[in-house]
Design a protein around this motif. Structure first.
Motif, PDB file in Angstrom:
ATOM      1  N   GLY A 113       6.376  11.201   5.378  1.00 61.90           N
ATOM      2  CA  GLY A 113       5.560  11.073   6.583  1.00 61.90           C
ATOM      3  C   GLY A 113       4.079  11.239   6.364  1.00 61.90           C
ATOM      4  O   GLY A 113       3.376  11.750   7.246  1.00 61.90           O
ATOM      5  N   MET A 114       3.568  10.793   5.235  1.00 64.16           N
ATOM      6  CA  MET A 114       2.126  10.844   4.992  1.00 64.16           C
ATOM      7  C   MET A 114       1.536   9.459   5.214  1.00 64.16           C
ATOM      8  O   MET A 114       1.953   8.490   4.587  1.00 64.16           O
ATOM      9  N   LEU A 115       0.572   9.361   6.135  1.00 65.32           N
ATOM     10  CA  LEU A 115      -0.117   8.098   6.371  1.00 65.32           C
ATOM     11  C   LEU A 115      -1.009   7.777   5.178  1.00 65.32           C
ATOM     12  O   LEU A 115      -1.499   8.677   4.487  1.00 65.32           O
ATOM     13  N   VAL A 116      -1.251   6.466   4.969  1.00 63.34           N
ATOM     14  CA  VAL A 116      -2.049   6.024   3.831  1.00 63.34           C
ATOM     15  C   VAL A 116      -3.088   5.008   4.289  1.00 63.34           C
ATOM     16  O   VAL A 116      -2.767   4.070   5.034  1.00 63.34           O
ATOM     17  N   LEU A 117      -4.317   5.200   3.848  1.00 62.23           N
ATOM     18  CA  LEU A 117      -5.353   4.175   3.905  1.00 62.23           C
ATOM     19  C   LEU A 117      -5.565   3.735   2.466  1.00 62.23           C
ATOM     20  O   LEU A 117      -5.983   4.525   1.620  1.00 62.23           O
ATOM     21  N   GLN A 118      -5.247   2.465   2.182  1.00 61.55           N
ATOM     22  CA  GLN A 118      -5.252   1.964   0.810  1.00 61.55           C
ATOM     23  C   GLN A 118      -6.552   1.256   0.490  1.00 61.55           C
ATOM     24  O   GLN A 118      -6.909   0.264   1.110  1.00 61.55           O
ATOM     25  N   ASP A 119      -7.276   1.757  -0.519  1.00 60.61           N
ATOM     26  CA  ASP A 119      -8.483   1.100  -1.017  1.00 60.61           C
ATOM     27  C   ASP A 119      -8.133  -0.088  -1.893  1.00 60.61           C
ATOM     28  O   ASP A 119      -7.091  -0.109  -2.559  1.00 60.61           O
ATOM     29  N   MET A 120      -9.060  -1.043  -1.939  1.00 59.77           N
ATOM     30  CA  MET A 120      -9.018  -2.056  -2.980  1.00 59.77           C
ATOM     31  C   MET A 120      -9.769  -1.529  -4.206  1.00 59.77           C
ATOM     32  O   MET A 120     -10.674  -0.702  -4.072  1.00 59.77           O
ATOM     33  N   VAL A 121      -9.400  -2.012  -5.377  1.00 51.16           N
ATOM     34  CA  VAL A 121     -10.035  -1.559  -6.616  1.00 51.16           C
ATOM     35  C   VAL A 121     -11.386  -2.255  -6.762  1.00 51.16           C
ATOM     36  O   VAL A 121     -11.501  -3.465  -6.574  1.00 51.16           O
TER      37      VAL A 121
ATOM     38  N   ALA B 274       1.278   3.975  -8.536  1.00 56.87           N
ATOM     39  CA  ALA B 274       2.676   3.652  -8.817  1.00 56.87           C
ATOM     40  C   ALA B 274       3.427   3.569  -7.495  1.00 56.87           C
ATOM     41  O   ALA B 274       3.216   4.383  -6.589  1.00 56.87           O
ATOM     42  N   GLU B 275       4.317   2.590  -7.366  1.00 58.59           N
ATOM     43  CA  GLU B 275       4.932   2.351  -6.058  1.00 58.59           C
ATOM     44  C   GLU B 275       5.777   3.519  -5.577  1.00 58.59           C
ATOM     45  O   GLU B 275       5.972   3.696  -4.370  1.00 58.59           O
ATOM     46  N   ARG B 276       6.259   4.356  -6.468  1.00 61.09           N
ATOM     47  CA  ARG B 276       7.036   5.520  -6.010  1.00 61.09           C
ATOM     48  C   ARG B 276       6.182   6.477  -5.184  1.00 61.09           C
ATOM     49  O   ARG B 276       6.714   7.212  -4.343  1.00 61.09           O
ATOM     50  N   TRP B 277       4.874   6.497  -5.385  1.00 58.58           N
ATOM     51  CA  TRP B 277       4.022   7.350  -4.551  1.00 58.58           C
ATOM     52  C   TRP B 277       4.091   6.891  -3.092  1.00 58.58           C
ATOM     53  O   TRP B 277       4.207   7.724  -2.178  1.00 58.58           O
ATOM     54  N   TYR B 278       4.055   5.589  -2.854  1.00 56.37           N
ATOM     55  CA  TYR B 278       4.150   5.083  -1.479  1.00 56.37           C
ATOM     56  C   TYR B 278       5.534   5.373  -0.898  1.00 56.37           C
ATOM     57  O   TYR B 278       5.663   5.662   0.301  1.00 56.37           O
ATOM     58  N   TYR B 279       6.566   5.304  -1.738  1.00 51.70           N
ATOM     59  CA  TYR B 279       7.906   5.665  -1.310  1.00 51.70           C
ATOM     60  C   TYR B 279       7.944   7.119  -0.850  1.00 51.70           C
ATOM     61  O   TYR B 279       8.527   7.439   0.206  1.00 51.70           O
ATOM     62  N   HIS B 280       7.324   8.011  -1.612  1.00 53.82           N
ATOM     63  CA  HIS B 280       7.305   9.415  -1.192  1.00 53.82           C
ATOM     64  C   HIS B 280       6.525   9.589   0.109  1.00 53.82           C
ATOM     65  O   HIS B 280       6.909  10.394   0.971  1.00 53.82           O
TER      66      HIS B 280
END
Length: 616
Positions: A394-402, A383-389
């Protein structure tokens, strides 16, 4: 050295038919069905005129509605609604999730029907009405007041519908027909399986993210691409407009120091309204976004009567040479050692749907406090609110593809062979069609869906400063032409890193030599002539089951510990071992994982999020 005892201990066991214990998170236990996930679902593109439609709907199951291999768009759009759609369901929780109140699995061949109504005032009915679905698993047809207004295929991507010509003042009926073949069909499904067990989790279906409606002017902003450059302090904003012909003559964009856009802007720029247009805003002495100080700038976009709120962060991620002559990740010109954790984001009461917005923030906060600076969002678009948080915290993200592909799990090629024989990792090409059957990528329809979803994921999440890289294929599962896929993503997003192949069957592409190492001594391996950063993108997985907070009596993981202190010592020791490899060229790591999930009990947190096993 390969530790065979650990390998044998991690061998998948025969799945039992035992039911999962019903566990509730603190937020699920306190859920008010009249107020479910009411926050704006897209904070980076927000209007005041939104209205969330989550809450109590009704549903019905129709069995034997289609045969395997049927065109699900045709099936869902041509099906006749059942006479009675009267089983209460709490949206957006899937019927398989306890919080839905249904407790029933949608099986292949069956259809799931939803029904609700929503009111429009005279003022709202006089404007354009947009209906949004953040995610529906897997194929659906949407009907408004009896007419099919849209179809959609793909369980992880959002879609919106202009329903202006189909709604009226007063009560409007909304019907959604859903089909989900789960693992029976070559498509993207993530970690879901009807035959759950060990690393595979309960299949869910239907609406699993927020449904919402908004009233907007005909002349409006459709989308914004936001590109802050920390070297110049300039934010480039590319806009796509609707109804530009004969509409207001210009678009105005303002930037603010912080998310509050009610004060005086730092800068304002405008452009002549057209189908597409762009502005550039200069921010003197721009504050950089980083995990220690995640500074965000608010944006306000005004086009006639349309007003959109957004935000951005100045940060730069790149790959440079670091200690020991090995490539390292640099953030804002400084070396960054990635201390990551695997985040599969399942919940015992909501399955793939977090029971509350605060639950999303809780996981991020807990991982920060545990010492991690990155979360690898694993085989799921959140959910896009997770990326907003993540942006604001200040949490970096490495995003997987499904991932997805064929029905059968190819245990030999996806697990046993690469675990036992490391030399196979560089000697199995993924651009040879004869290999695609073993990799679960033989279906052309699957490959096309993967590429389309990859594009949608990269472009749809591209404005979030927290995301520093994309991870394309995991452990050979559904893998094909990873070099070409890497080139595609680099073209779509040249300012982020790409982990082309995480685990094994590396083809030499991307920014990382990315390995999974649960069963060997940890060290930095050579990368041949590729000279990429060495990244241990999965390791650990030590398991400790907490009685009363687990779904099953049995547990699955890579090394079991009955004593919590011994488990904790093993986890901390393994993390320290990884930290010690930084001077030898390790660019970073990802520990498995944030929380327990069903049979897996290898999380830092228990599945119900009530116990932090790492805390003293």
């Amino acid at each position: 050295m390969l530790h065979l005892k650990k390998v044998l201990g991690a061998k998948p066991k025969e799945h039992k038919e035992s039911e999962l214990a019903v566990l509730y998170t603190p937020w699920g236990e306190a859920l008010d069905p009249a107020h479910v996930l009411e926050e704006h679902p897209t904070p980076q593109f927000a209007r005041e005129s939104f209205r969330v439609l989550n809450g109590e709907w009704s549903c019905a199951f129709v069995e034997g509605a289609y045969e395997e291999g049927a065109d699900l768009v045709v099936v869902t759009s041509e099906a006749s609604a059942p006479e009675h759609i009267d089983t209460p369901i709490i949206v957006p929780f899937s019927p398989e999730a306890p919080l839905s109140g249904v407790g029933r699995q949608l099986k292949p061949g069956s259809l799931l029907w939803y029904r609700t109504t929503f009111e429009l005032s005279a003022g709202e009915a006089g404007e354009c009405t947009l209906l949004h679905f953040q995610a529906v698993d897997y194929a659906c047809a949407v009907r408004v007041n009896g007419e099919v207004v849209a179809t959609h295929v793909g369980g992880y991507t959002p879609f919106g519908i202009d329903v202006t010509g189909h709604v009226h003042e007063g009560e409007n009926e909304l019907l959604v027909c859903v089909a989900d073949p789960s693992e029976y069909g070559a498509h993207l499904r993530g970690k879901q399986r009807l035959d759950r067990g060990d690393i595979w989790y309960t299949a869910q279906s239907g609406i699993w993210q927020t449904v919402w409606v908004e009233s907007v002017p005909q002349a409006r902003v459709e989308s914004a691409v936001i590109d802050p450059d920390p070297d110049t302090g300039i934010v480039a904003v590319g806009l796509r407009l609707s109804g530009a012909s004969g509409a207001p003559g210009s678009v105005e964009v303002s930037i603010f120091d912080g998310l509050d856009t009610r004060g005086e802007p730092l800068a304002t720029a405008s452009c002549e309204a057209d189908a597409t247009c762009a502005v550039a805003l200069h921010v003197p002495d721009a504050k950089l976004w980083c995990p220690e100080a995640p500074h965000l700038y608010g944006l306000r976009i005004v086009y006639g009567n349309d007003r959109v709120e957004s935000y951005c962060g100045f940060r730069k991620v790149e790959m440079r040479e670091g200690p020991a002559g090995r490539k390292r990740v640099f953030l804002n010109g400084k070396p960054l050692f990635i201390k990551g954790i695997l985040d599969q984001a399942y919940w015992p009461d909501g399955l793939m749907t977090a029971p509350a917005d605060e639950a999303l923030a809780f996981d991020i906060r807990a991982m920060h406090e545990a010492g991690f600076n990155l979360m690898r969002k694993h085989i799921k678009v959140e959910a896009e609110r997770w990326y907003y948080h993540c942006d604001r915290m200040g949490m970096l993200v490495l995003q997987d593809m499904v991932s997805g592909g064929g029905h059968e799990i190819n245990t030999w090629h996806w697990s046993y062979k690469p675990t036992l024989f490391r030399f196979s990792w560089r000697h199995y090409r993924d651009d040879v069609p004869a290999h695609w059957e073993n990799l679960g990528a033989a279906s052309e329809a699957y490959r096309e869906e993967w590429l389309a979803t990859c594009r949608d994921t990269v472009t749809g999440l591209g404005n979030h400063p927290c995301i520093i890289g994309w991870s394309l294929f995991n452990e050979g599962w559904g893998q094909f032409r990873s070099r070409a896929a890497c080139s595609l993503v680099c073209q779509l997003d040249p300012k982020r890193l790409v982990d082309a192949v995480s685990g094994w069957y590396d083809q030499g592409a991307g920014d990382f030599q990315s390995v999974h190492n649960y069963f060997r001594d940890h060290r930095v391996w050579r990368d041949g002539g590729a000279r990429r950063a060495f990244f241990t993108s999965e390791f650990g997985g030590f398991t400790h089951r907490v009685d009363g907070h687990s779904s099953l009596d049995e547990a699955y993981g890579y090394e079991p510990f009955d004593d919590r202190d011994e488990w904790r010592a093993a986890v901390l020791g393994s993390l320290a071992e990884m930290d010690a490899l930084e001077p030898k060229g390790l660019a970073g790591y990802v520990y498995t994982q944030v929380s327990d999930i069903e049979e897996e009990t290898n999380g830092i947190l228990t599945y119900d999020r009530r116990v932090n096993k790492l805390a003293e």
